[in-house]
Design a protein around this motif. Structure first.
Motif, PDB file in Angstrom:
ATOM      1  N   UNK A   1       0.751  -1.157  -0.029  1.00  0.00           N
ATOM      2  CA  UNK A   1      -0.061  -0.008   0.040  1.00  0.00           C
ATOM      3  C   UNK A   1       0.818   1.195   0.001  1.00  0.00           C
TER       4      UNK A   1
ATOM      5  N   UNK B   1      -2.154   1.004   6.175  1.00  0.00           N
ATOM      6  CA  UNK B   1      -1.021   0.876   5.850  1.00  0.00           C
ATOM      7  C   UNK B   1      -0.062   1.632   6.632  1.00  0.00           C
ATOM      8  N   UNK B   2      -0.739   2.641   7.605  1.00  0.00           N
ATOM      9  CA  UNK B   2       0.229   3.420   8.327  1.00  0.00           C
ATOM     10  C   UNK B   2       0.726   2.456   9.596  1.00  0.00           C
TER      11      UNK B   2
ATOM     12  N   UNK C   1       0.401  -0.888   9.663  1.00  0.00           N
ATOM     13  CA  UNK C   1       1.004  -2.079   9.095  1.00  0.00           C
ATOM     14  C   UNK C   1       2.527  -1.725   8.916  1.00  0.00           C
ATOM     15  N   UNK C   2       3.042  -0.908   8.366  1.00  0.00           N
ATOM     16  CA  UNK C   2       4.598  -0.593   8.300  1.00  0.00           C
ATOM     17  C   UNK C   2       5.286  -0.179   9.554  1.00  0.00           C
TER      18      UNK C   2
END
Lengths: 406, 235
Positions: A318, A399-400, A402-403
């Motif tokens: 993402x 995504x923020x 998740x990473x």
């Protein structure tokens, strides 16, 4: 149990509950998979037992509840000689044949029939219509119609016991004659040979399929044939009682000369085969359905675990600019491929298993070529269904988060 | 108080105006308050701060991984506040590159395949990908590791692969979140050298870090303190 041990037990239970609760969807899927696999095993045992009972019942019903009684061919030949020399026509069945037959224990219905023109067809047409069709004509009693269990649209079948010129038309014969099928066919007539007959109703199928026949009163048919030598008594018994009834029916009808009659049991092999095929097919279908649902759950569970394990990768994709749909499509694709490959492999394994089992039991293996298309199609569909929830779950991952590195 | 801090003479490549971010937790947590930021092309910007100061939140908003609660954010002249999620995703793919503290190099894929992931997302023609991958591998000094699996790389090599992946599509801005956080001094220096080369080529570098050496290295350093940007390098 000491306090320390009980404390440890409580801590363990607490840990288990917390871990299972943290991934509720995965836990639910695993529980459902176990439930289904257990249920499938128990269901297969139950359904196989039920199917076996059904098959046994079909066997009994199909083969052992119809008996026919006809004139012994040896007897007719000697009587034909007598007739040729001017003697009286033979009457092989007593006037009260039906009553005598129905007095036998386990007989449910009985009746006489005789084929006009000895099973050849007869020219039949509508009055005034030059176009005629060839129709087999049968003389029958109401008892025969009852024993044959034909589907009837008539409340006047009793007229078959009279000498009135009435006819029950088979539905396909009626269609050929362009006579509309209705519960009250008033006003419709047909011409059989030189004689007009009033249509009193319609018949279809039955243990002996009468859809193409024209059925007239038994007495008229015997008069036309000048003898009942080719008559046949149809006896319907209770399921499974065909054999014992067949052993006594001739004596019941002709106690004076039972040897003048010959009986046989009617076996409807086509219906038997269809019945067994249907029941076995239903059995296999239910088991197969259970297993497919189970497979779906197992795939879905595995993919949910995969989604969790690949959260960082999903976040990375993402971040690199992949859309939600693009990331979700990866999981749809994985499910589809798993399903297709599984379906192809399963088709091959199934085919090998059928051949191996057949060989081991010295049966003739029967393989439907379409199986090799059904397998991959079913597998692919199962894979897609299993992917639905995991693929949707992927779109919800931030995504923020998740990473992030912990 | 205005937090506008801009280097003169160059068009801004990104511009934040009164950006605030509040997370809807219980109670709500405000990670950024009234942030104004302007960054110009080719600039090396370091944003430093303690843990919990809002650095990652700022990076996520700048990187279009998250949306601000209020305020305005322009990237390459486009107002992202009114964009759809699809449009923001597309803009992120075309204009931005990311390097994270954890390199997120996929261990089951080769170096080339990891870099190719970005090219597949930007729908670069397949026949052009090999050349672009070779070029960026040369820039980060990993041409000899092209076919190595990600899980077989050292920490420094992984971070260089991550940088290669971030720049292969020639983004306007490279966003790096603690890029040297897991590296030793030598590898950290190697990463900064790569960033220098990129900046000289016109790529804007925005580094989130608590490493003061990076703050010293950058053209400009800003400090995040309690969700607010303040001028100057931390002492």
């Amino acid at each position: 149990m000491s306090r320390t041990q009980s404390s440890r037990a409580v801590d363990l239970i607490d840990d288990v509950v917390v871990e299972l609760s943290a991934r509720r969807s995965r836990t639910a899927l695993i529980v459902a998979a176990v439930a289904l696999s257990t249920g499938a095993l128990l269901a297969s045992l139950g359904i196989s037992s039920t199917a076996a009972q059904q098959i046994a019942s079909s066997l009994a019903a199909s083969t052992l509840d119809l008996v026919t009684v006809e004139v012994n061919p040896v007897e007719t030949s000697s009587d034909d000689a007598q007739t040729a020399t001017g003697g009286a026509p033979a009457s092989y069945f007593p006037a009260d044949t039906q009553a005598r037959a129905e007095s036998v224990t386990l007989v449910e219905a009985a009746g006489l029939s005789i084929a006009v023109d000895r099973n050849e067809t007869t020219a039949v047409r509508r009055p005034g219509d030059p176009q005629e069709i060839q129709v087999p004509v049968l003389g029958a009693t109401p008892g025969f119609m009852n024993a044959n269990e034909a589907a009837q649209q008539s409340t006047t079948t009793w007229l078959l016991e009279t000498d009135q010129h009435v006819v029950l038309l088979g539905t396909s014969a009626a269609a050929e004659l362009s006579i509309p099928i209705s519960p009250n066919p008033t006003g419709h007539q047909i011409q059989i040979g030189p004689t007009l007959y009033q249509v009193i109703g319609f018949i279809d199928s039955g243990r002996i399929d009468l859809g193409a026949y024209a059925v007239i009163p038994y007495g008229l048919a015997v008069d036309a044939m000048r003898s009942d030598a080719s008559s046949s008594l149809l006896v319907r018994t209770a399921p499974g009682a065909g054999a014992p009834v067949a052993g006594v029916i001739r004596t019941a009808i002709r106690p004076d000369q039972p040897e003048r009659l010959a009986n046989s049991q009617v076996t409807n092999l086509s219906a038997l085969r269809q019945g067994v095929d249907t029941q076995l097919g239903q059995f296999a279908a239910w088991i197969g359905a259970f297993l497919l649902v189970l497979t779906c759950l197992l795939i879905a569970n595995s993919m949910i675990v995969s989604v969790v394990a690949r959260t960082a990768e999903i976040g990375l994709r993402r971040a690199l600019g992949a859309s939600r749909a693009a990331v979700s499509a990866v999981f749809w694709g994985e499910g589809l491929v798993i399903g297709l490959v599984g379906g192809i492999t399963g088709s091959a394994v199934g085919a090998v298993a059928v051949v191996a089992v057949s060989t081991a039991n010295q049966w003739t293996a029967h393989l439907d070529p379409w199986t090799f298309l059904y397998g991959p199609a079913l597998g692919g569909l199962t894979g897609l269904l299993a992917s639905a929830y995991p693929a949707w779950n992927v779109t919800r991952i931030s995504p923020a988060l998740a990473v992030r590195s912990d | 108080m205005s937090n506008v801090l801009a280097a003169p003479g160059q068009p801004p490549v990104l511009h934040l105006s009164e950006v605030t971010k509040t997370y809807p937790t219980r109670p709500p947590v405000t990670a950024l308050t009234g942030v104004d930021l302007t960054v110009h092309a080719g600039e090396r910007l370091a944003i430093v701060g303690r843990s919990g100061s809002g650095k990652s939140t700022l990076l996520n908003i700048v990187g279009l991984l998250d949306e601000c609660t209020s305020g305005r954010y322009e990237l390459a002249g486009q107002d992202t506040s009114t964009m759809s999620a699809t449009a923001r995703t597309h803009l992120r793919a075309q204009r931005l590159g990311f390097v994270f503290q954890d390199s997120h190099v996929l261990g089951h894929r080769t170096v080339a395949e990891n870099i190719g992931l970005k090219l597949a997302i930007t729908r670069t023609p397949r026949r052009a990908r090999a050349g672009q991958i070779a070029e960026v591998l040369a820039r980060v000094g990993l041409s000899h590791r092209r076919d190595a699996l990600g899980r077989l790389l050292s920490g420094g090599e992984r971070q260089r692969v991550a940088i290669a992946r971030a720049i292969v599509s020639d983004p306007d801005i490279l966003l790096a979140d603690e890029p040297t956080g897991n590296l030793d001094a030598d590898n950290s220096a190697a990463v900064l050298e790569i960033f220098d080369a990129l900046a000289r080529g016109g790529t804007t570098i925005v580094v989130i870090t608590h490493d003061l050496r990076i703050a010293q290295w950058a053209d400009r350093a800003l400090t995040l303190d309690g969700g607010r940007l303040v001028e100057g390098r931390p002492s």
